[in-house]
Design an enzyme around this catalytic site. Structure first.
Site, PDB file in Angstrom:
ATOM      1  N   HIS A 264      43.484  32.215  41.211  1.00  9.89           N
ATOM      2  CA  HIS A 264      42.853  32.976  40.115  1.00  9.89           C
ATOM      3  C   HIS A 264      41.373  32.643  39.953  1.00  9.89           C
ATOM      4  CE1 HIS A 264      47.111  32.637  38.243  1.00  9.89           C
ATOM      5  NE2 HIS A 264      46.997  33.845  38.778  1.00  9.89           N
TER       6      HIS A 264
ATOM      7  N   ARG B 231      39.320  41.868  47.856  1.00  8.09           N
ATOM      8  CA  ARG B 231      39.819  40.668  47.207  1.00  8.09           C
ATOM      9  C   ARG B 231      40.617  39.845  48.224  1.00  8.09           C
ATOM     10  NH1 ARG B 231      44.587  39.540  42.971  1.00  8.09           N
ATOM     11  NH2 ARG B 231      43.977  37.406  42.564  1.00  8.09           N
TER      12      ARG B 231
ATOM     13  N   ASN C 112      41.967  45.858  46.615  1.00  9.60           N
ATOM     14  CA  ASN C 112      42.884  44.721  46.491  1.00  9.60           C
ATOM     15  C   ASN C 112      44.170  45.103  47.211  1.00  9.60           C
ATOM     16  OD1 ASN C 112      44.532  42.642  45.712  1.00  9.60           O
ATOM     17  ND2 ASN C 112      44.216  42.898  43.522  1.00  9.60           N
TER      18      ASN C 112
ATOM     19  N   ARG D 114      58.093  31.152  38.221  1.00 10.98           N
ATOM     20  CA  ARG D 114      57.763  30.000  39.086  1.00 10.98           C
ATOM     21  C   ARG D 114      57.864  28.707  38.277  1.00 10.98           C
ATOM     22  NH1 ARG D 114      52.003  32.191  41.031  1.00 10.98           N
ATOM     23  NH2 ARG D 114      52.624  34.311  40.577  1.00 10.98           N
TER      24      ARG D 114
ATOM     25  N   GLU E  25      38.363  40.804  37.165  1.00  8.11           N
ATOM     26  CA  GLU E  25      38.151  40.292  38.524  1.00  8.11           C
ATOM     27  C   GLU E  25      37.430  41.314  39.403  1.00  8.11           C
ATOM     28  OE1 GLU E  25      42.242  39.499  37.899  1.00  8.11           O
ATOM     29  OE2 GLU E  25      42.174  37.744  39.188  1.00  8.11           O
TER      30      GLU E  25
END
Ligand code: ADP
Length: 400
Positions: A180, A91, A7, A241, A387
């Site tokens: 996601h 990823r 990743n 955010r 993940e």
């Protein structure tokens, strides 16, 4: 068969080495401060032996070299030969309209990924550097791109199209891609094991609530809607955010505050959300502490969060004409009992009832923790996301 999952971020490269015979992680680590100076932290899982070192990492190439050296090291390594690694899974956060399923790395795949730079530069450029780094050290090892947005590629057009001039939207590939996806896919697959129904008949709402958060509606195992949009800025309030707001606020703030396009982007990503409303922190643990100390803005930020989660659950139940299960995952979803309880409170008319004690004990229950109350028509699960395991499985499936 050993699969390495990578990743790559802008200044970091995280990795996990899987033995796919039993899906166990043998070693994992992170190379940080790439392009600045360089530091590796590597852990061998079997005995917890850790290795840390400061090593020069001007680019992802040196970071990849450091990762491989750590994996092969006599003292803290787990393999004896690089050739034992059958494949590498990378990823990828944004695949755009071009990459919608796990894809073997070829010249064409790299070209497609390069096209995604426009859509998500902050993630895609480091991904490309990570791939290049792995290629420089292991030129003959097959590599696979596992794409976060691919799980959302089943969203029907009426849910993925923003109501703007269609020509502009098509010209610039503007649509709801979501985010996601690999996490939503993992928890969906886990949840499906515990619903006594054929997968095609299931309706699941997955809540990935972390520093960045997204909620998905998954009907028959396929995503039909998701809260994140063109970028991971849409949807519910997040750590820093803003999530979805009236778009007219953007030019208004730019004008009133005299700020540029770059500055407003930075403001919406870094200065808003739970941090912006509370003025305290983007971390919910700090928010709870501040609420206990009587901070009203912290309570407001928390109130917005649980209200918005509730609204999405209601909307997605309507979109799917029902819901069989709600799943919570990621930092907040797995750890914050208050958020789970408060966001599901008052949804008994939908058949959602949480058992307060099971919810409180969720971390101690065997995964997946079923925290629904007796008689709840809808099952509520807490499922830790994984993940990397999805990436390893996809990589194995493609190279086999
Ligand atoms: P990311 O989106 O960066 O992957 P995570 O999924 O790791 O983030 O979630 C990080 C967030 O999870 C933290 O900012 C914090 O708000 C929340 N969190 C982590 N642990 C706890 C906890 N024990 N209680 C409440 N919230 C927590």
């Amino acid at each position: 068969m050993f699969i390495l999952v990578v990743n790559a971020g802008s200044s970091s490269l995280k990795y996990q080495l899987f033995d796919m015979d039993n899906e166990q992680v043998l070693a994992k680590g992170i190379c940080e401060r790439i392009g600045i100076d360089g530091r590796i932290t590597h852990t061998r899982l079997a005995d917890g032996v850790q290795y840390r070192a400061e090593l020069a990492m001007p680019t992802h190439n040196e970071a990849t070299r450091a990762m491989i050296d750590a994996i092969l090291d006599k003292k803290h390594g787990v393999l004896t030969d690089m050739g034992q690694i059958s494949a590498i899974g990378h990823r990828v956060v944004q695949g755009g309209p071009w990459l919608t399923k796990p894809t073997l790395v070829t010249d064409e795949a790299i070209e497609a990924l390069e096209r995604c730079v426009d859509l998500a530069p902050l993630h895609t450029i480091p991904h490309l550097q990570g791939i290049k780094g792995c290629k420089s050290v292991m030129p003959d090892t097959p590599m696979v791109l596992v794409i976060d947005t691919s799980f959302h590629s089943t969203i029907p057009e009426y849910a993925s199209t923003f109501p703007i001039d269609i020509n502009v939207a098509r010209k610039h590939n503007i649509k709801r891609y979501g985010a996601h996806g690999t996490s939503h896919r993992y928890v969906t697959q886990e949840c499906l094991k515990y619903l006594n129904k054929p997968a095609e008949e299931t309706k699941i709402i997955t809540c990935h609530l972390g520093n960045g958060s997204s909620i998905s509606a998954v009907k028959g195992g396929k995503v039909v809607d998701t809260s994140m949009g063109f970028t991971p800025l849409d949807g519910i309030i997040m750590g820093s955010r803003c999530g979805g707001i009236d778009p007219a606020v953007v030019p208004y703030v730019m004008q009133k505050e005299g700020i540029s396009v770059d500055e407003i982007g930075n403001w919406m990503n870094k200065n808003c959300g739970i941090l912006g409303v509370s003025g305290v922190s983007s971390d919910l643990r700090d928010i709870h502490k501040a609420i206990d100390e009587g901070n009203k803005d912290a309570a407001l930020a928390y109130g917005i969060l649980v209200y918005q989660i509730k609204k999405f659950i209601g909307a997605y139940t309507a979109a799917m004409n029902g819901v069989d299960a709600v799943v919570f995952t990621a930092g907040i979803g797995e750890n914050d009992e208050h958020v789970r309880f408060d966001s599901l409170e008052g949804l008994d008319y939908l058949g959602i009832k949480v058992d307060a004690e099971k919810n409180r004990m969720a971390k101690k229950l065997p995964a997946p923790a079923d925290i629904s109350a007796d008689g709840s028509r809808v099952r509520v699960f807490v499922i830790p996301t994984d993940e990397e395991l999805v990436i390893a499985r996809d990589t194995l499936a493609l190279v086999k």
